[in-house]
Design a protein around this motif. Structure first.
Motif, PDB file in Angstrom:
ATOM      1  N   UNK A 123       0.829  -1.192   0.000  1.00  0.00           N
ATOM      2  CA  UNK A 123       0.000   0.000   0.000  1.00  0.00           C
ATOM      3  C   UNK A 123       0.864   1.242   0.000  1.00  0.00           C
ATOM      4  N   UNK A 124       0.544   2.178  -0.851  1.00  0.00           N
ATOM      5  CA  UNK A 124       1.245   3.456  -0.870  1.00  0.00           C
ATOM      6  C   UNK A 124       0.252   4.521  -1.295  1.00  0.00           C
ATOM      7  N   UNK A 125       0.217   5.603  -0.532  1.00  0.00           N
ATOM      8  CA  UNK A 125      -0.693   6.679  -0.869  1.00  0.00           C
ATOM      9  C   UNK A 125      -1.182   7.397   0.371  1.00  0.00           C
ATOM     10  N   UNK A 126      -2.247   8.184   0.202  1.00  0.00           N
ATOM     11  CA  UNK A 126      -2.761   9.023   1.274  1.00  0.00           C
ATOM     12  C   UNK A 126      -4.241   8.740   1.468  1.00  0.00           C
ATOM     13  N   UNK A 127      -4.619   8.468   2.707  1.00  0.00           N
ATOM     14  CA  UNK A 127      -6.020   8.303   3.070  1.00  0.00           C
ATOM     15  C   UNK A 127      -6.474   9.565   3.796  1.00  0.00           C
ATOM     16  N   UNK A 128      -7.463  10.239   3.241  1.00  0.00           N
ATOM     17  CA  UNK A 128      -8.014  11.427   3.893  1.00  0.00           C
ATOM     18  C   UNK A 128      -9.167  10.971   4.781  1.00  0.00           C
ATOM     19  N   UNK A 129      -8.842  10.673   6.014  1.00  0.00           N
ATOM     20  CA  UNK A 129      -9.823  10.108   6.928  1.00  0.00           C
ATOM     21  C   UNK A 129     -10.569  11.200   7.683  1.00  0.00           C
ATOM     22  N   UNK A 130     -11.863  10.995   7.850  1.00  0.00           N
ATOM     23  CA  UNK A 130     -12.669  11.863   8.694  1.00  0.00           C
ATOM     24  C   UNK A 130     -12.557  11.323  10.117  1.00  0.00           C
ATOM     25  N   UNK A 131     -11.662  11.922  10.913  1.00  0.00           N
ATOM     26  CA  UNK A 131     -11.447  11.407  12.270  1.00  0.00           C
ATOM     27  C   UNK A 131     -12.722  11.517  13.089  1.00  0.00           C
ATOM     28  N   UNK A 132     -13.133  10.411  13.712  1.00  0.00           N
ATOM     29  CA  UNK A 132     -14.341  10.456  14.531  1.00  0.00           C
ATOM     30  C   UNK A 132     -14.115  11.265  15.820  1.00  0.00           C
ATOM     31  N   UNK A 133     -15.186  11.778  16.361  1.00  0.00           N
ATOM     32  CA  UNK A 133     -15.137  12.495  17.624  1.00  0.00           C
ATOM     33  C   UNK A 133     -14.967  11.507  18.778  1.00  0.00           C
ATOM     34  N   UNK A 134     -14.173  11.877  19.768  1.00  0.00           N
ATOM     35  CA  UNK A 134     -14.085  11.084  20.992  1.00  0.00           C
ATOM     36  C   UNK A 134     -12.900  10.155  21.092  1.00  0.00           C
ATOM     37  N   UNK A 135     -12.080  10.028  20.024  1.00  0.00           N
ATOM     38  CA  UNK A 135     -10.879   9.202  20.112  1.00  0.00           C
ATOM     39  C   UNK A 135      -9.674  10.008  19.632  1.00  0.00           C
ATOM     40  N   UNK A 136      -8.508   9.606  20.077  1.00  0.00           N
ATOM     41  CA  UNK A 136      -7.292  10.335  19.723  1.00  0.00           C
ATOM     42  C   UNK A 136      -6.879  10.040  18.292  1.00  0.00           C
ATOM     43  N   UNK A 137      -6.005  10.877  17.772  1.00  0.00           N
ATOM     44  CA  UNK A 137      -5.481  10.665  16.413  1.00  0.00           C
ATOM     45  C   UNK A 137      -4.708   9.357  16.338  1.00  0.00           C
ATOM     46  N   UNK A 138      -3.938   9.057  17.383  1.00  0.00           N
ATOM     47  CA  UNK A 138      -3.133   7.834  17.371  1.00  0.00           C
ATOM     48  C   UNK A 138      -4.017   6.594  17.432  1.00  0.00           C
ATOM     49  N   UNK A 139      -5.084   6.657  18.218  1.00  0.00           N
ATOM     50  CA  UNK A 139      -6.022   5.535  18.281  1.00  0.00           C
ATOM     51  C   UNK A 139      -6.669   5.315  16.917  1.00  0.00           C
ATOM     52  N   UNK A 140      -7.019   6.411  16.255  1.00  0.00           N
ATOM     53  CA  UNK A 140      -7.589   6.321  14.908  1.00  0.00           C
ATOM     54  C   UNK A 140      -6.605   5.662  13.959  1.00  0.00           C
TER      55      UNK A 140
END
Length: 311
Positions: free
Chosen positions: A9-26
């Protein structure tokens, strides 16, 4: 679950981070879903925040600094008159104050923050002090003498103010803490404030209309799916990834051929036969327009590789 189909896998995922969890957990959720060995994100978002969290896979991770250094835009709602320990909803209330202001006054205060300003980072943040994140000190009740940092506020647009809730958007440089900005706005208004809603809606060339929700990726974790179908799903996952070159579509393009391609990939400087403007450029192959990386052109007309994509 180690699927051979996902190891490249190579590339960029533009994720909509959910509310209530940290960036690292995501990130850990995404890493597990994609079975990715090399993955990282740029620009942490608070647990309260949602919006664009760029996650980079494989060779794309070496280009992370270009997104880290890019301009970010946020949609913010702040409650005036209430100060909390964290500067947002997650903290305990420190003080309540009455609010006496107008739209005109608020608009004037917001304009005063545009430009280069100094901020003190919040204690509840991931910034490290002697190798330990600040939030760990804060949880122990330890307050450290933090230094002010310069950040740039490019635009700050007032949307509305109703019943002590202030809504605005802000475009800012890397290192800007919206919580600190809101607290400073509250101090300037002499009533205090904290963040109740925060969404990142733009990072560099990317905007919120391109986002992928985490829930759209979870189907691949279903353990009851047979291996053949799982292989198919892993291929579908890769369709969510944007190419690394999408970061640099507004850069001038330089096309290379034959030996120059090999030299660029070896990080060797290349004298150009014709003159180009100095500065950063997107480098591609001349025949099939494959993205090779980012280079910089000097005043002497030499192309110097800055970041080379070798997948």
């Amino acid at each position: 679950m180690d699927y051979q189909s996902n190891k490249n896998n190579s590339g960029i995922l533009l994720l909509d981070k959910p509310k209530g969890i940290s960036s690292n957990c995501t990130l850990q959720h995404v890493k597990k879903i994609f079975c990715a060995k090399k993955v990282g994100y740029t620009g942490s978002l608070d647990p309260l925040a949602t919006g664009i969290l760029p996650i980079l896979f494989g060779p794309a991770t070496k280009f992370s600094k270009y997104l880290t250094n890019s301009i970010k835009k946020y949609h913010v709602i702040a409650q005036l008159g209430v100060m909390t320990t964290t500067g947002d909803l997650s903290g305990s209330i420190l003080q309540n104050r009455s609010v006496h202001t107008t739209d005109l006054h608020i608009s004037s205060i917001l304009k005063s923050f545009v430009g280069t300003i100094e901020q003190i980072p919040p204690m509840f943040s991931a910034i490290k002090y002697y190798g330990v994140p600040l939030y760990k000190y804060a949880r122990l009740g330890i307050v450290l003498p933090l230094k002010k940092r310069e950040v740039i506020i490019y635009k700050l647009n007032f949307i509305k103010y109703i019943n002590n809730f202030l809504e605005f958007t802000v475009s800012c440089s890397k290192g800007t803490y919206v919580r600190s900005l809101v607290q400073d706005i509250g101090r300037r208004l002499k009533c205090g404030a904290h963040v109740v809603f925060l969404r990142r809606i733009k990072v560099g060339p990317y905007h919120s209309s391109q986002l992928v929700e985490l829930s759209n990726l979870y189907f691949v974790e279903n353990k009851n799916i047979n291996q053949i179908y799982r292989f198919y799903l892993s291929g579908m996952l890769r369709t969510f990834l944007l190419p690394v070159s999408s970061m640099f579509l507004k850069y001038p393009v330089i096309k290379l051929f034959h030996e120059d391609i090999k030299n660029f990939q070896k990080n060797t400087s290349i004298p150009l036969l014709k003159m180009y403007k100095t500065g950063l450029v997107r480098v591609i192959t001349g025949i099939n327009s494959i993205f090779l990386g980012i280079g910089i052109i000097t005043k002497l007309g030499i192309l110097i590789p800055k970041c080379v994509l070798i997948s």
